[in-house]
Design an enzyme around this catalytic site. Sequence first.
Site, PDB file in Angstrom:
ATOM      1  N   ALA A 220       0.816  -1.221   0.000  1.00 36.06           N
ATOM      2  CA  ALA A 220       0.000   0.000   0.000  1.00 36.06           C
ATOM      3  C   ALA A 220       0.854   1.278   0.000  1.00 36.06           C
ATOM      4  O   ALA A 220       0.580   2.213  -0.740  1.00 36.06           O
ATOM      5  CB  ALA A 220      -0.946  -0.002   1.198  1.00 36.06           C
ATOM      6  N   LYS A 261      -3.475   4.685  -1.925  1.00 36.93           N
ATOM      7  CA  LYS A 261      -2.500   5.430  -1.115  1.00 36.93           C
ATOM      8  C   LYS A 261      -1.424   6.022  -2.026  1.00 36.93           C
ATOM      9  O   LYS A 261      -1.611   7.094  -2.584  1.00 36.93           O
ATOM     10  CB  LYS A 261      -1.878   4.508  -0.055  1.00 36.93           C
ATOM     11  CG  LYS A 261      -2.801   4.177   1.117  1.00 36.93           C
ATOM     12  CD  LYS A 261      -3.724   3.044   0.824  1.00 36.93           C
ATOM     13  CE  LYS A 261      -4.434   2.531   2.069  1.00 36.93           C
ATOM     14  NZ  LYS A 261      -5.499   1.588   1.720  1.00 36.93           N
ATOM     15  N   HIS A 455     -15.641  -1.361  15.305  1.00 38.20           N
ATOM     16  CA  HIS A 455     -15.273   0.062  15.385  1.00 38.20           C
ATOM     17  C   HIS A 455     -15.952   0.924  14.334  1.00 38.20           C
ATOM     18  O   HIS A 455     -16.143   2.116  14.540  1.00 38.20           O
ATOM     19  CB  HIS A 455     -13.757   0.259  15.380  1.00 38.20           C
ATOM     20  CG  HIS A 455     -13.062  -0.309  14.184  1.00 38.20           C
ATOM     21  ND1 HIS A 455     -12.864  -1.660  14.017  1.00 38.20           N
ATOM     22  CD2 HIS A 455     -12.533   0.282  13.104  1.00 38.20           C
ATOM     23  CE1 HIS A 455     -12.219  -1.864  12.874  1.00 38.20           C
ATOM     24  NE2 HIS A 455     -12.014  -0.706  12.297  1.00 38.20           N
TER      25      HIS A 455
HETATM   26  N1  F0G Z   1      -3.028  -2.978   3.422  1.00 41.84           N
HETATM   27  C1  F0G Z   1      -2.712  -1.883   4.135  1.00 41.84           C
HETATM   28  C2  F0G Z   1      -1.365  -1.778   4.761  1.00 41.84           C
HETATM   29  C3  F0G Z   1      -3.663  -0.857   4.286  1.00 41.84           C
HETATM   30  O1  F0G Z   1      -3.340   0.226   5.001  1.00 41.84           O
HETATM   31  C4  F0G Z   1      -4.931  -0.984   3.663  1.00 41.84           C
HETATM   32  C5  F0G Z   1      -5.943   0.053   3.816  1.00 41.84           C
HETATM   33  C6  F0G Z   1      -5.198  -2.149   2.930  1.00 41.84           C
HETATM   34  C7  F0G Z   1      -4.218  -3.129   2.833  1.00 41.84           C
HETATM   35  C8  F0G Z   1      -6.531  -2.383   2.264  1.00 41.84           C
HETATM   36  O2  F0G Z   1      -6.648  -1.571   1.162  1.00 41.84           O
HETATM   37  O3  F0G Z   1      -8.612  -0.087   1.692  1.00 41.84           O
HETATM   38  O4  F0G Z   1      -7.765  -0.375  -0.651  1.00 41.84           O
HETATM   39  O5  F0G Z   1      -8.969  -2.215   0.478  1.00 41.84           O
HETATM   40  N2  F0G Z   1      -5.856   0.990   4.635  1.00 41.84           N
HETATM   41  C9  F0G Z   1      -6.745   2.114   4.829  1.00 41.84           C
HETATM   42  C10 F0G Z   1      -6.323   2.905   6.031  1.00 41.84           C
HETATM   43  C11 F0G Z   1      -8.189   1.822   4.790  1.00 41.84           C
HETATM   44  O6  F0G Z   1      -7.072   3.827   6.416  1.00 41.84           O
HETATM   45  O7  F0G Z   1      -5.234   2.677   6.574  1.00 41.84           O
HETATM   46  P1  F0G Z   1      -8.085  -1.028   0.643  1.00 41.84           P
END
Ligand code: F0G
Length: 465
Positions: A220, A261, A455
């Site tokens: 990400a 991201k 949450h």
């Molecule tokens: N892996 C990591 C490290 C993440 O931070 C996220 C999402 C995902 C996988 C999943 O990706 O949302 O595109 O399905 N993180 C967001 C956050 C939601 O707010 O940290 P996704």
Amino acid sequence: MGRESKYVAEPFRIKMVETISVLSREERERKIAEAHFNPFYLRAEDVYIDLMTDSGTNAMSAAQWSALIQGDEAYAGARSFFKFEAAGKDIFGYDFIMPVHQGRAAEKVLFSLLLSKGQYAVSNMFFDTTRAHVELAGARAIDCVTPEAKDPQIRAPFKGNMDVACLEALIAKLGARQIGMVNMTITNNSAGGQPVSLDNIRSVAGVCKKHGIHLNIDAARFAENAYFVKQREPACQDMTIKQIIREMFSFADTFTMSAKKDAIVNIGGIVGINDGSSDLVIKSKANCISYEGFTTYGGLAGRDLEAIAVGLYEGIDEEFLSYRIGQMEYLAACFDEEEVVYQAPVGGHGVFVDAAAMFPQIPYDEFPGMVLGTELYKEAGIRATEIGSYMLGNDPDTGKQLKSEFEFLRLAIPRRVYTRSHLDVVVEAMLSVKKRAPQFKRGMRITWEPPILRHFQAHLSAIEK
Ligand code: F0G
């Protein structure tokens, strides 16, 4: 206050704006109560500075907006897919690059092929959805983060690393066959957006190779990770960001990525497979077709693929990354001056404030991070997320509240969205809450909660006495 700290000026100018407004304190107090003190129930328009996440909340560039018009919406073999694929192959050096609609879709497509019932998956730290997809595949998720990550006040360059000794001990205990996958999350979101060193990825890959275990990268925030590697790992200081990315990814078999991201877009994800002759290619294509859509669009519109193809390059631009990480460093320097404790040194996508340090009188099961979040919203209309015992939830066997390693409030910074003045509003609000913090006698309690992932939906109230 922090104003002496160096702020890396924006390497862009602003062409389009979106009005945001601040409600009165009285209105904010009413809105947060109506939202059952759960920020997920707030309307975005009632928020002044939204630091809930850096995911999908980024500002696209003029180049990305103009690429949208080029979108080829053909069902199969669209021109936009080939641009997306070429960018992915060029940056990551993998034979196979496939679009999906977001990160968790990549996890769903790939993890069910790697894991089976009764197996384990080991990570430096799993993000919530990643953990969920390990469990949905029938396996158990184990975190093995370096011990220094657990103390917010220990400053170490790579607090996101895997504890390699812990990984080796697990392999010895469980047996290599029982471990379906090792997963490296770069940067390590749950530990505070902390980077993972190239050396650590190399060591983990060595262990995996020795035991024949599959290595996946949760990519990400791969560009932010590469920037930290360049800054902090002496052997890498003369490499370009792209060279570091190529090197990091060369050690893994696959990657799953949320493009929301570091690819600076609003939606999208990627599955990458290093070896194009692997039978994972055929199997992951079959999963993609069932769950997401044909393999050349993966649940996205052609225009989304165009925006990702451009954003992938903008996200690895060193000047951009220096400004981006500079925003975190500026906020952190302001907090240092005022003794606001956070996961230090600051990570790549946000400042994780230690709410337990600010409210030492509030126990974990009265959720200090939720108290801080509520007060920041009341103070200045700032929205952030708790990453602590409230998010962790209850023990599935006993139903008892679990105690998290951390009680963080995450101030996640969207890319290219907020200016230094917004960050100054955040600092002022944080200090004002910190001054009042000793007056709080009790924290919050949950008045209603759903059975899983509570949450997002639970209701809370302040404990009066
Ligand atoms: N892996 C990591 C490290 C993440 O931070 C996220 C999402 C995902 C996988 C999943 O990706 O949302 O595109 O399905 N993180 C967001 C956050 C939601 O707010 O940290 P996704």
